[in-house]
Write a protein that holds these residues in place. Structure first.
Motif, short mmCIF file in Angstrom:
data_model
loop_
_atom_site.label_atom_id
_atom_site.label_comp_id
_atom_site.label_asym_id
_atom_site.label_seq_id
_atom_site.Cartn_x
_atom_site.Cartn_y
_atom_site.Cartn_z
N HIS A 195 -12.39 -3.86 -2.96
CA HIS A 195 -12.27 -4.34 -4.35
C HIS A 195 -11.16 -3.73 -5.20
CE1 HIS A 195 -15.55 -7.09 -4.24
NE2 HIS A 195 -16.37 -6.16 -3.75
N PHE A 196 -10.09 -3.27 -4.59
CA PHE A 196 -8.93 -2.81 -5.37
C PHE A 196 -8.33 -4.04 -6.06
CE2 PHE A 196 -5.04 -0.73 -6.46
CZ PHE A 196 -5.21 0.63 -6.26
N PRO A 197 -7.97 -3.97 -7.37
CA PRO A 197 -7.40 -5.14 -8.04
C PRO A 197 -6.13 -5.62 -7.32
CG PRO A 197 -7.90 -3.41 -9.62
CD PRO A 197 -8.10 -2.82 -8.25
N LYS A 198 -6.04 -6.92 -7.08
CA LYS A 198 -4.99 -7.43 -6.21
C LYS A 198 -3.59 -7.23 -6.76
CE LYS A 198 -8.01 -10.57 -3.78
NZ LYS A 198 -8.52 -11.92 -3.58
N GLU A 199 -3.41 -7.46 -8.06
CA GLU A 199 -2.04 -7.33 -8.58
C GLU A 199 -1.60 -5.87 -8.57
OE1 GLU A 199 -1.03 -9.27 -12.27
OE2 GLU A 199 1.09 -8.91 -11.80
N ARG A 200 -2.49 -4.99 -8.97
CA ARG A 200 -2.18 -3.56 -8.96
C ARG A 200 -1.85 -3.09 -7.53
NH1 ARG A 200 -5.03 0.61 -12.91
NH2 ARG A 200 -4.66 2.60 -11.86
N ALA A 201 -2.60 -3.61 -6.55
CA ALA A 201 -2.36 -3.25 -5.15
C ALA A 201 -1.02 -3.80 -4.66
CB ALA A 201 -3.50 -3.78 -4.28
N ALA A 202 -0.69 -5.01 -5.07
CA ALA A 202 0.58 -5.63 -4.64
C ALA A 202 1.77 -4.83 -5.16
CB ALA A 202 0.65 -7.08 -5.11
N ASP A 203 1.71 -4.41 -6.42
CA ASP A 203 2.80 -3.61 -6.98
C ASP A 203 2.99 -2.31 -6.20
OD1 ASP A 203 3.61 -5.33 -9.03
OD2 ASP A 203 2.07 -4.60 -10.40
N ILE A 204 1.88 -1.66 -5.89
CA ILE A 204 1.94 -0.40 -5.15
C ILE A 204 2.50 -0.63 -3.74
CG2 ILE A 204 0.47 1.37 -4.06
CD1 ILE A 204 -1.34 1.09 -6.61
N ALA A 205 2.00 -1.67 -3.08
CA ALA A 205 2.42 -1.95 -1.70
C ALA A 205 3.92 -2.23 -1.63
CB ALA A 205 1.64 -3.14 -1.15
N ILE A 206 4.39 -3.10 -2.50
CA ILE A 206 5.80 -3.50 -2.44
C ILE A 206 6.72 -2.31 -2.76
CG2 ILE A 206 7.57 -4.92 -3.60
CD1 ILE A 206 5.33 -7.12 -3.79
N GLN A 207 6.36 -1.53 -3.77
CA GLN A 207 7.17 -0.37 -4.13
C GLN A 207 7.20 0.67 -3.00
OE1 GLN A 207 9.23 -0.09 -6.66
NE2 GLN A 207 9.85 1.94 -5.95
N ALA A 208 6.04 0.93 -2.42
CA ALA A 208 5.96 1.94 -1.35
C ALA A 208 6.77 1.50 -0.12
CB ALA A 208 4.51 2.18 -0.96
N VAL A 209 6.65 0.23 0.24
CA VAL A 209 7.38 -0.27 1.41
C VAL A 209 8.88 -0.24 1.15
CG1 VAL A 209 7.82 -2.29 2.86
CG2 VAL A 209 5.47 -1.63 2.32
N LYS A 210 9.28 -0.62 -0.06
CA LYS A 210 10.70 -0.61 -0.42
C LYS A 210 11.27 0.80 -0.23
CE LYS A 210 13.58 -1.90 -4.39
NZ LYS A 210 13.77 -0.75 -5.27
N GLU A 211 10.56 1.79 -0.71
CA GLU A 211 11.03 3.18 -0.59
C GLU A 211 11.14 3.60 0.87
OE1 GLU A 211 8.97 4.45 -4.79
OE2 GLU A 211 8.59 5.74 -3.05
N MET A 212 10.18 3.20 1.67
CA MET A 212 10.19 3.60 3.09
C MET A 212 11.30 2.90 3.87
SD MET A 212 7.99 5.89 3.17
CE MET A 212 7.41 6.30 4.79
#
Ligand code: AR6
Length: 178
Positions: A127-144
């Motif tokens: 139940h993590f909020p989807k938009e909040r999770a998407a922002d985190i995922a995209i930013q983290a992957v971009k950095e990696m």
């Protein structure tokens, strides 16, 4: 530098070097995408998970471990454990979710994997909020992708329409920035 792409569909069908599993601390399987992966991959995955448990006792939230993909078309499964959304300290949950993406890709880079497919970790049963999770995922992957040149492509595999629409919009906005 590697890039991010988006598809809607079933993660277990992806022909990539590794798919990432949204597992739990026990590594013994469960519902959601975890259940689908163990069903599609067969018993070899659980056998390796049990060996890992015997060595290190499960997988802490935000960390990742690697097993075979068994009968699936991918080569490996990177099992990571997302945070459960309920409870206090939401910033700590953000950090744990960020760690899932980063640690999964660290493992992938260490064994020279080039294509990695992620589900939307924690946005189902946890139940993590989807938009909040998407922002985190995209930013983290971009950095990696900036850090690990060996990784050529990270594919976000969205199952539900809401996640797919969110990622489509956010990845389009990102490509407009450059
Ligand atoms: N392919 C791609 N994505 C999928 C698939 C699939 N075949 N099936 C579901 N999803 P969830 P969580 C999406 O619940 O929230 C398990 O019991 C789903 O729509 O699988 O991290 C584990 O053992 C959602 O967007 O994982 C843990 O106990 C995303 O995958 C717990 O669930 C993640 O949803 C982990 O919960």
């Amino acid at each position: 530098m590697g890039h991010m792409t988006l598809v809607q569909g079933d993660l277990t069908k992806m022909e990539v070097d590794a798919i990432v599993n949204a597992a739990n601390n026990s590594l013994l399987g469960g519902g959601g995408v975890d259940g689908a992966i163990h069903r599609a991959g067969g018993p070899a995955i659980l056998a390796e998970c049990r060996e890992i448990r015997a060595r290190q006792g499960g997988c802490p939230t935000g960390e990742a471990v690697v097993t075979t993909a068994g009968n699936m078309p991918s080569r490996f499964v990177i099992h990571t454990v997302g945070p459960v959304w309920s409870g206090h300290d939401k910033e700590a949950k953000d950090d744990l979710l960020r760690n899932c993406y980063k640690n999964s890709l660290k493992h992938a880079a260490k064994i020279n994997l080039e294509t990695i497919a992620f589900p939307n970790i924690s946005t189902g049963i946890y139940h993590f909020p989807k938009e909040r999770a998407a922002d985190i995922a995209i930013q983290a992957v971009k950095e990696m992708l900036e850090e690990y040149k060996v990784i050529k492509e990270v594919i976000f595999v969205c199952f539900d329409n809401e996640n797919y629409d969110l990622y489509q919009e956010k990845l389009a906005n990102l490509s407009k920035e450059v």
